[in-house]
Every structure is written in C-alpha cells, then in structure tokens.
Design an enzyme around this catalytic site. Sequence first.
Site, PDB file in Angstrom:
ATOM      1  N   HIS A 174       0.815  -1.213   0.000  1.00 19.33           N
ATOM      2  CA  HIS A 174       0.000   0.000   0.000  1.00 19.33           C
ATOM      3  C   HIS A 174       0.851   1.266   0.000  1.00 19.33           C
ATOM      4  O   HIS A 174       0.477   2.262  -0.624  1.00 19.33           O
ATOM      5  CB  HIS A 174      -0.976  -0.039   1.169  1.00 19.33           C
ATOM      6  CG  HIS A 174      -2.004  -1.114   1.021  1.00 19.33           C
ATOM      7  ND1 HIS A 174      -2.444  -1.891   2.066  1.00 19.33           N
ATOM      8  CD2 HIS A 174      -2.661  -1.573  -0.077  1.00 19.33           C
ATOM      9  CE1 HIS A 174      -3.338  -2.768   1.630  1.00 19.33           C
ATOM     10  NE2 HIS A 174      -3.480  -2.592   0.327  1.00 19.33           N
ATOM     11  N   HIS A 182      -8.491  -8.511  -7.728  1.00 18.36           N
ATOM     12  CA  HIS A 182      -8.749  -9.411  -6.597  1.00 18.36           C
ATOM     13  C   HIS A 182      -8.914  -8.544  -5.354  1.00 18.36           C
ATOM     14  O   HIS A 182      -8.038  -8.462  -4.502  1.00 18.36           O
ATOM     15  CB  HIS A 182      -7.594 -10.392  -6.380  1.00 18.36           C
ATOM     16  CG  HIS A 182      -7.313 -11.313  -7.523  1.00 18.36           C
ATOM     17  ND1 HIS A 182      -6.666 -10.914  -8.683  1.00 18.36           N
ATOM     18  CD2 HIS A 182      -7.573 -12.647  -7.685  1.00 18.36           C
ATOM     19  CE1 HIS A 182      -6.538 -11.960  -9.491  1.00 18.36           C
ATOM     20  NE2 HIS A 182      -7.083 -13.016  -8.914  1.00 18.36           N
ATOM     21  N   ASP A 184     -14.699 -13.547 -12.688  1.00 16.13           N
ATOM     22  CA  ASP A 184     -13.378 -14.154 -12.706  1.00 16.13           C
ATOM     23  C   ASP A 184     -12.339 -13.064 -12.942  1.00 16.13           C
ATOM     24  O   ASP A 184     -12.457 -12.263 -13.881  1.00 16.13           O
ATOM     25  CB  ASP A 184     -13.286 -15.196 -13.815  1.00 16.13           C
ATOM     26  CG  ASP A 184     -11.897 -15.776 -13.930  1.00 16.13           C
ATOM     27  OD1 ASP A 184     -11.560 -16.672 -13.144  1.00 16.13           O
ATOM     28  OD2 ASP A 184     -11.126 -15.314 -14.798  1.00 16.13           O
ATOM     29  N   SER A 242      -6.682  -2.611  -0.555  1.00 14.04           N
ATOM     30  CA  SER A 242      -6.319  -1.810  -1.728  1.00 14.04           C
ATOM     31  C   SER A 242      -7.482  -1.009  -2.308  1.00 14.04           C
ATOM     32  O   SER A 242      -7.283   0.147  -2.721  1.00 14.04           O
ATOM     33  CB  SER A 242      -5.713  -2.709  -2.804  1.00 14.04           C
ATOM     34  OG  SER A 242      -4.529  -3.317  -2.329  1.00 14.04           O
ATOM     35  N   ASP A 295      -3.803  -9.030  -7.290  1.00 15.50           N
ATOM     36  CA  ASP A 295      -3.420  -9.390  -5.921  1.00 15.50           C
ATOM     37  C   ASP A 295      -4.166 -10.650  -5.480  1.00 15.50           C
ATOM     38  O   ASP A 295      -5.017 -10.611  -4.600  1.00 15.50           O
ATOM     39  CB  ASP A 295      -3.755  -8.199  -5.010  1.00 15.50           C
ATOM     40  CG  ASP A 295      -3.341  -8.401  -3.570  1.00 15.50           C
ATOM     41  OD1 ASP A 295      -2.656  -9.407  -3.288  1.00 15.50           O
ATOM     42  OD2 ASP A 295      -3.713  -7.572  -2.734  1.00 15.50           O
ATOM     43  N   GLU A 323     -14.242  -8.839  -7.056  1.00 17.68           N
ATOM     44  CA  GLU A 323     -14.007  -9.948  -6.130  1.00 17.68           C
ATOM     45  C   GLU A 323     -14.951 -11.085  -6.472  1.00 17.68           C
ATOM     46  O   GLU A 323     -16.166 -10.916  -6.468  1.00 17.68           O
ATOM     47  CB  GLU A 323     -14.225  -9.495  -4.684  1.00 17.68           C
ATOM     48  CG  GLU A 323     -14.088 -10.596  -3.668  1.00 17.68           C
ATOM     49  CD  GLU A 323     -12.765 -11.360  -3.774  1.00 17.68           C
ATOM     50  OE1 GLU A 323     -12.831 -12.608  -3.866  1.00 17.68           O
ATOM     51  OE2 GLU A 323     -11.700 -10.722  -3.778  1.00 17.68           O
TER      52      GLU A 323
END
Length: 276
Positions: free
Chosen positions: A18, A41, A139, A97, A160, A115
């Site tokens: 971060h 993600h 996805d 994030s 991520d 997500e």
Amino acid sequence: MNYRHSFHAGNSADVVKHSLLIELVRALQQKDGALTLIDTHAGCALYDLGGEQAQRTGEAAGGVLRAFADANPLLDSYRAAVQAVNVGAEPRLYPGSPQVLAQLLRPQDVLIVNEKHPEDARALRAAMRGTPAAVHERDAYELWLALLPTRTGRGVVVVDPPYEQTDERARITATLAAAHRKWAHGVTVIWYPLKDRVTHQRWKDALRRLDIAKFLSIEHWLYDADAPGIYNGAGLFIINPPYAFTQALAPLLDALRAALAPEGHRGELTADWLKE
C-alpha cells in the site's frame, strides 16, 4: 499457498504494497489526464484487526503497528491512508487496496474493483458504499483482459490473488502476456508472497521470457537466511512504472525495510529491472 486477505490484513506485505501503491498512483497523477484504477482481486476492502481471522495470525503486529510506531516521515502517506478509516491513534480497522485507491481518486479518475468470492464480494460492496467505485463479481483474469485497453487511456491494474490455486502463477503469466499485447503502455502491479528463492527465481525466468521492456521487480525478504516452507516476505512486479516513481523509490524502500525488519534480522527490500 492460501493467502486470503482477511487473515493477513495489515501485515508487512500490506504495508509495503500500500505504501508503494500510493506513491505509484500519485506519480501518475502528476499529469492531469484521467486514470482508470482496476483491482482484480479486491477482497473485502476493510478489515477488523481485532476480528477472529486477523487475530488468529496476529500479523498486524509486525506490519501496520510497526509502521505506526516508526517516526520516519516517508511513511506519513501510508499512515494517513490507514488513519482515514480509523478513529483514535491506534488502528482498529485496516483499509484494503480498494479503500486505499478510493482515497486517491481525483474527480476525473475511475475506480473498478472486483471480487469473485461471494462472501467477500458482499463485504466489498458494503465497504465501498459511498465511493464512486464500480464493483464487479467476476473471474479476475477474464475481467483483467475484458477491461483493456482502459477507456481513459492511462490506468493501473492491480493483481493481488490469494495464490490458492497451484496454477496461479501460470495464469498470471499467460494473462499478463495477453494484456500486454492489448495495452502495452499500461501500468500493471502484481503482488506475490515469497517462500523460497529458487521457486521465485523460476517464475521470474518465465516472466523474463515475455520480453516486456519496463518490468520492475521489488522483493521484500523478511529473514536474512532462506526459510523454505514458511512465509518469508512478499513483493511486487510493476510493469511500466513512471519515472517519478522510480526516482523516489530507494529512500522509501529503505524506510520500509528498517520499519518492518523482524527482531534479530536486517531484512532485504530491493528493486531491480527484470529485463535490462
């Protein structure tokens, strides 16, 4: 390796990730043109450091709490991002994030977060309520390619994953190759955990074969000697980092290394070009 965000919120990897993400986006914002920020993600976006999952690992003690105890002003921007979701001096909540990126938005910028995990996606929508973020439940690798090139021209894709699947690195490598063909000038940030140097070197060799010119590798090894079988740190691959970011990187990395070094270890936090 299973790396669900909620178990590791606020650990040393989050502090480095971060801190660098804030500086990267701010470097890009030195130009007025709009940015599209994409988090493939995204996780839950907001984490309770006193919750059962975070308490089970206790990793925040070696991460965000160390950063808050350190007086180095180079960590001020990171601390401010965490403080923005808290009341009081000690952090009780940790921004993922998506929340960090939302704090950085200018009126002309766009934020897209994704997500796939249904429970985490519900938490993500709740955490991002009140922000201009568009929330997806798809996805991650399909979304990554589908949104490129970004409508604003310039942008950042943050990848991520939890590394739950054995083929995660292979999927990242293949998707990055396809994404670079569609969006060669775009900035991509790929987070990864570190366990042993041999396995990591094999992945770096595969990525080097993609022949991407501006490919920065940042590695944070917590322990001075290799420790196979345990979590030993984390890093970021950054494709097309802006010049203003790379020029200011060295002192920030040294400040982070010093703040996060485990007891009895100096730690190692380096940045090198994957391809000369």
